[in-house]
Design a protein around this motif. Sequence first.
Motif, PDB file in Angstrom:
ATOM      1  N   ALA A   1      41.781  43.251  38.270  1.00  0.00           N
ATOM      2  CA  ALA A   1      41.108  43.421  36.969  1.00  0.00           C
ATOM      3  C   ALA A   1      41.870  44.362  36.054  1.00  0.00           C
ATOM      4  CB  ALA A   1      39.680  43.910  37.182  1.00  0.00           C
ATOM      5  N   ASP A   2      42.384  45.472  36.600  1.00  0.00           N
ATOM      6  CA  ASP A   2      43.093  46.462  35.772  1.00  0.00           C
ATOM      7  C   ASP A   2      44.392  45.908  35.205  1.00  0.00           C
ATOM      8  OD1 ASP A   2      41.098  48.272  36.272  1.00  0.00           O
ATOM      9  OD2 ASP A   2      42.141  49.214  37.961  1.00  0.00           O
ATOM     10  N   GLN A   3      44.924  44.840  35.809  1.00  0.00           N
ATOM     11  CA  GLN A   3      46.177  44.260  35.334  1.00  0.00           C
ATOM     12  C   GLN A   3      45.956  42.922  34.626  1.00  0.00           C
ATOM     13  OE1 GLN A   3      49.555  44.724  38.080  1.00  0.00           O
ATOM     14  NE2 GLN A   3      48.157  45.738  39.507  1.00  0.00           N
ATOM     15  N   GLY A   4      44.706  42.666  34.267  1.00  0.00           N
ATOM     16  CA  GLY A   4      44.397  41.470  33.492  1.00  0.00           C
ATOM     17  C   GLY A   4      44.403  40.182  34.284  1.00  0.00           C
TER      18      GLY A   4
ATOM     19  N   THR B   1      39.901  31.784  38.697  1.00  0.00           N
ATOM     20  CA  THR B   1      38.655  31.032  38.810  1.00  0.00           C
ATOM     21  C   THR B   1      38.533  30.414  40.204  1.00  0.00           C
ATOM     22  OG1 THR B   1      39.658  28.986  37.989  1.00  0.00           O
ATOM     23  CG2 THR B   1      38.723  30.497  36.350  1.00  0.00           C
TER      24      THR B   1
ATOM     25  N   GLU C   1      36.934  37.176  45.343  1.00  0.00           N
ATOM     26  CA  GLU C   1      36.305  38.453  44.972  1.00  0.00           C
ATOM     27  C   GLU C   1      37.326  39.580  44.978  1.00  0.00           C
ATOM     28  OE1 GLU C   1      33.132  41.002  43.929  1.00  0.00           O
ATOM     29  OE2 GLU C   1      33.136  38.814  44.086  1.00  0.00           O
TER      30      GLU C   1
ATOM     31  N   ASN D   1      42.721  37.253  36.223  1.00  0.00           N
ATOM     32  CA  ASN D   1      41.415  36.610  36.315  1.00  0.00           C
ATOM     33  C   ASN D   1      41.600  35.212  36.897  1.00  0.00           C
ATOM     34  OD1 ASN D   1      38.681  36.052  36.050  1.00  0.00           O
ATOM     35  ND2 ASN D   1      38.910  35.303  33.957  1.00  0.00           N
TER      36      ASN D   1
ATOM     37  N   ASN E   1      40.107  39.195  42.062  1.00  0.00           N
ATOM     38  CA  ASN E   1      39.637  39.582  40.728  1.00  0.00           C
ATOM     39  C   ASN E   1      39.289  41.058  40.639  1.00  0.00           C
ATOM     40  OD1 ASN E   1      39.924  37.068  39.500  1.00  0.00           O
ATOM     41  ND2 ASN E   1      37.915  36.365  40.182  1.00  0.00           N
ATOM     42  N   LYS E   2      38.778  41.629  41.732  1.00  0.00           N
ATOM     43  CA  LYS E   2      38.428  43.053  41.711  1.00  0.00           C
ATOM     44  C   LYS E   2      39.680  43.921  41.614  1.00  0.00           C
ATOM     45  CE  LYS E   2      36.484  46.723  44.566  1.00  0.00           C
ATOM     46  NZ  LYS E   2      35.972  47.083  45.921  1.00  0.00           N
TER      47      LYS E   2
END
Length: 434
Positions: A173-176, A180, A166, A178, A169-170
């Motif tokens: 997120a601004d730096q792409g 899984t 969590e 992601n 990814n949070k």
Amino acid sequence: MITLCLLRLPVTIALIASALIGGLHSGLDTHQAIAALNDNLLIGAQVGMTYIMIGAFAVALARSGILDLFAMKVTHMMGSSETHTHGRVKWFLYGVFMLCSVLSQNAVPVHIAFIPVMIPPLLGIFNRLRIDRRAVACILACAISSSYLLLPTGFGAIYLNEILLENVNKVGADQGLNVTASMVPQAMFLPVMGIITGMLVALFVTYRKPRDYKATPDIHPTPPQARRLSMPQLVMTILAIGVALVCQIYFDSLLVGSMIGFMLLAFAGIFRWDEQDDVFTQGMRMMVQISVIITIASGFAGVLEATGEIQPLVSAAASWIGDNRPLAAALMLLVGLFITIGFGDSFASVPILAPIYIPLALTLGFSPMATVALLGASAALGDAGSPASTITLGATSGLNADGQHDHVRDSVIPTFMHANFGMIVFAWVAAMIL
């Protein structure tokens, strides 16, 4: 924050005070700093509520007497069997402790609650076998840490999915970035192998030789609340454990699994119907400290983000380090070790480290997998080996039942050396090759 923790100030006060000081220093006024703290408490509170429900389930299981029953059976088997050699008995016990440690984190989420129930009745057996209790402390600490850092069920689901994934990814997120869920255990595999290596060194090298303790009467600290289980109650207790595991996997929620397990134990008559509030309150009391720390840690991270100073800090650190990724990985791991040693909880360290570590790792060119390994390992370093860790405190509570096991010398120092040194080396390798 690190300084206040090392000065033994309560962790909650250290987090709040350092967050407000940092916010004010960055130019926020008092109201803005408090608002940033409050706005981010919800993320940690969700995990904290899960811990409270787990605590209630653990207390309910303890009251069932199933752990006492198991400890008594092992004691009886060891005491009555003359055919086993001492070596076989010792390694059988080591295997049982490893299995119970894993189950306590991933299948039956009672955390360290099994230790003070299972270990004390076996101390007389330890003395006759001349087992070095420091080896047992290392088994408990390393096996517990390894299981929640690698296996994504129970506490592993909280750490790997609800906290580590969590936050990665949070913040990323601004730096792409992601990541899984399947990538997280893969990234943590090598750091966990470092912990297991440390445990093997403790068993086969450091604490291999026999150690003598004073002979004491067998200890059977059965809690007054524990009852003798009838066969239907034993079946329902085992059923409650199985249903709790299935529900946590099916609903992807440890909170739901623990709640259903608790309800089944209540319906089975493990404790009286009018005792439910008391059982739940005891469970909450057992887990409330870690729940509060995790909640406040999310607010601390929120203040760091609100200051707007993280990116300049990351840029300055990246400029100073340059292209020296090996040095960067080593420094990040060592800083994580100091932070977690300060208040003894890896779950609360992730939201504190994530806002700085993830941008820094990506700026320095680490891959997503290496970034996860660095953050996950940095937050976990020191959990096994901190004087304030529930893991070391739990080990001492069982092994010191007869007053012959010192918390710092026999639990903290051995677990610190064997769990953390190997993890630092293997986590650094993971950051370099992933």
